[in-house]
Design an enzyme around this catalytic site. Structure first.
Site, PDB file in Angstrom:
ATOM      1  N   GLY A  48       0.930  -1.353  -0.018  1.00 57.54           N
ATOM      2  CA  GLY A  48       0.044   0.007  -0.142  1.00 57.54           C
ATOM      3  C   GLY A  48       0.846   1.072  -0.031  1.00 57.54           C
ATOM      4  O   GLY A  48       2.373   1.014   0.133  1.00 57.54           O
ATOM      5  N   GLN A  53       3.160   9.872   1.287  1.00 60.07           N
ATOM      6  CA  GLN A  53       4.544   9.050   1.037  1.00 60.07           C
ATOM      7  C   GLN A  53       5.311   9.682   0.035  1.00 60.07           C
ATOM      8  O   GLN A  53       6.400   9.222  -0.286  1.00 60.07           O
ATOM      9  CB  GLN A  53       4.206   7.631   1.231  1.00 60.07           C
ATOM     10  CG  GLN A  53       3.818   7.326   2.502  1.00 60.07           C
ATOM     11  CD  GLN A  53       3.570   5.845   2.818  1.00 60.07           C
ATOM     12  OE1 GLN A  53       2.674   5.234   2.153  1.00 60.07           O
ATOM     13  NE2 GLN A  53       4.433   5.100   3.130  1.00 60.07           N
ATOM     14  N   CYS A  90       6.776  -0.031   7.228  1.00 60.63           N
ATOM     15  CA  CYS A  90       6.258   1.256   6.596  1.00 60.63           C
ATOM     16  C   CYS A  90       7.135   1.518   5.607  1.00 60.63           C
ATOM     17  O   CYS A  90       8.438   1.486   6.008  1.00 60.63           O
ATOM     18  CB  CYS A  90       5.769   2.294   7.363  1.00 60.63           C
ATOM     19  SG  CYS A  90       5.063   3.875   6.594  1.00 60.63           S
ATOM     20  N   LEU A  91       6.893   1.889   4.385  1.00 60.55           N
ATOM     21  CA  LEU A  91       7.824   2.302   3.371  1.00 60.55           C
ATOM     22  C   LEU A  91       8.515   3.474   3.731  1.00 60.55           C
ATOM     23  O   LEU A  91       9.753   3.814   3.319  1.00 60.55           O
ATOM     24  CB  LEU A  91       7.471   2.123   1.807  1.00 60.55           C
ATOM     25  CG  LEU A  91       6.963   0.974   1.631  1.00 60.55           C
ATOM     26  CD1 LEU A  91       6.223   1.092  -0.019  1.00 60.55           C
ATOM     27  CD2 LEU A  91       8.014  -0.112   1.298  1.00 60.55           C
ATOM     28  N   HIS A 132      -3.867   1.240   7.612  1.00 51.58           N
ATOM     29  CA  HIS A 132      -2.452   1.984   7.840  1.00 51.58           C
ATOM     30  C   HIS A 132      -2.417   3.154   6.914  1.00 51.58           C
ATOM     31  O   HIS A 132      -1.857   4.413   7.114  1.00 51.58           O
ATOM     32  CB  HIS A 132      -1.585   0.740   7.367  1.00 51.58           C
ATOM     33  CG  HIS A 132      -0.113   1.206   7.367  1.00 51.58           C
ATOM     34  ND1 HIS A 132       1.005   0.835   8.248  1.00 51.58           N
ATOM     35  CD2 HIS A 132       0.629   2.181   6.615  1.00 51.58           C
ATOM     36  CE1 HIS A 132       2.206   1.447   7.884  1.00 51.58           C
ATOM     37  NE2 HIS A 132       2.085   2.609   6.798  1.00 51.58           N
ATOM     38  N   GLU A 133      -3.001   3.140   5.784  1.00 53.08           N
ATOM     39  CA  GLU A 133      -2.889   4.062   4.640  1.00 53.08           C
ATOM     40  C   GLU A 133      -3.933   5.379   5.075  1.00 53.08           C
ATOM     41  O   GLU A 133      -3.367   6.452   4.867  1.00 53.08           O
ATOM     42  CB  GLU A 133      -3.415   3.688   3.277  1.00 53.08           C
ATOM     43  CG  GLU A 133      -2.469   2.468   2.766  1.00 53.08           C
ATOM     44  CD  GLU A 133      -1.078   2.428   3.011  1.00 53.08           C
ATOM     45  OE1 GLU A 133      -0.612   3.719   2.966  1.00 53.08           O
ATOM     46  OE2 GLU A 133      -0.262   1.728   2.833  1.00 53.08           O
ATOM     47  N   HIS A 136      -2.132   7.348   7.265  1.00 49.82           N
ATOM     48  CA  HIS A 136      -1.015   8.266   6.723  1.00 49.82           C
ATOM     49  C   HIS A 136      -1.936   9.661   6.253  1.00 49.82           C
ATOM     50  O   HIS A 136      -1.122  10.836   6.281  1.00 49.82           O
ATOM     51  CB  HIS A 136      -0.475   7.702   5.338  1.00 49.82           C
ATOM     52  CG  HIS A 136       0.902   6.784   5.547  1.00 49.82           C
ATOM     53  ND1 HIS A 136       2.030   7.444   6.114  1.00 49.82           N
ATOM     54  CD2 HIS A 136       1.079   5.207   5.353  1.00 49.82           C
ATOM     55  CE1 HIS A 136       2.734   6.511   6.278  1.00 49.82           C
ATOM     56  NE2 HIS A 136       2.409   5.046   5.731  1.00 49.82           N
TER      57      HIS A 136
END
Ligand code: ZN
Length: 166
Positions: A48, A53, A90-91, A132-133, A136
């Protein structure tokens, strides 16, 4: 499509901790962003990605779970039921994982690439990734939700296999 660079916490860019803005209308610019985000997510081996991000402060997320790709603008949680606790990464926070408790089953609504309102229903990994997204988009990183004492370092190569890097 283009692979965009991913903002990481070490960049000290406020975009990761600022509430993102609703997209007034899904136009070609938003569609291009969605496509570039999918390309970037694949390139980074994530499941995702949220627009902040990639340094865009808009409420746009993409996901890929079980070979299905989701592209959503202005996603909102409609239902959040049960709970699951498991490892998450997380990226934008490379090298760290932690256990996070999330709803087990969710229904989210949002606008797809054609400007049409849709609902996405999912459990397990998809439910975790959606939460999670959306976090963000509200400027919240998983590290602030991790079970106390569960944050740990991980070597980058392990991420795609053992945790949800989102
Ligand atoms: Zn993330």
């Amino acid at each position: 499509m283009a692979v965009l660079s991913i903002v990481v916490t070490a960049d000290h860019n406020d975009v990761l901790t600022t509430k993102a803005t609703r997209v007034p209308r899904v136009d070609d610019g938003v569609r291009k962003l969605m496509d570039d985000m999918v390309e970037t997510m694949f390139s980074a081996n994530g499941v995702g990605l949220a627009a902040p991000q990639v340094n865009v402060p808009w409420r746009v997320i993409v996901l890929r779970v079980e070979n299905q790709i989701y592209q959503l603008a202005n996603p909102e949680m409609v239902r959040c039921e049960g709970d699951q606790t498991g490892p998450e990464g997380c990226l934008s926070v490379p090298g760290l994982v932690g256990d996070v408790t999330r709803c087990l089953r969710v229904v989210a609504k949002g606008v797809n690439r054609h400007g049409k309102e849709i609902r996405v229903k999912g459990d397990g990994l998809l439910a975790r990734a959606i939460q999670h997204e959306i976090d963000h988009l509200d400027g919240i990183l998983f590290t602030s939700r991790a079970v106390e004492g569960s944050l740990r370092e991980i070597v980058k190569e392990e991420v795609p296999d053992v945790v949800t890097a989102v």
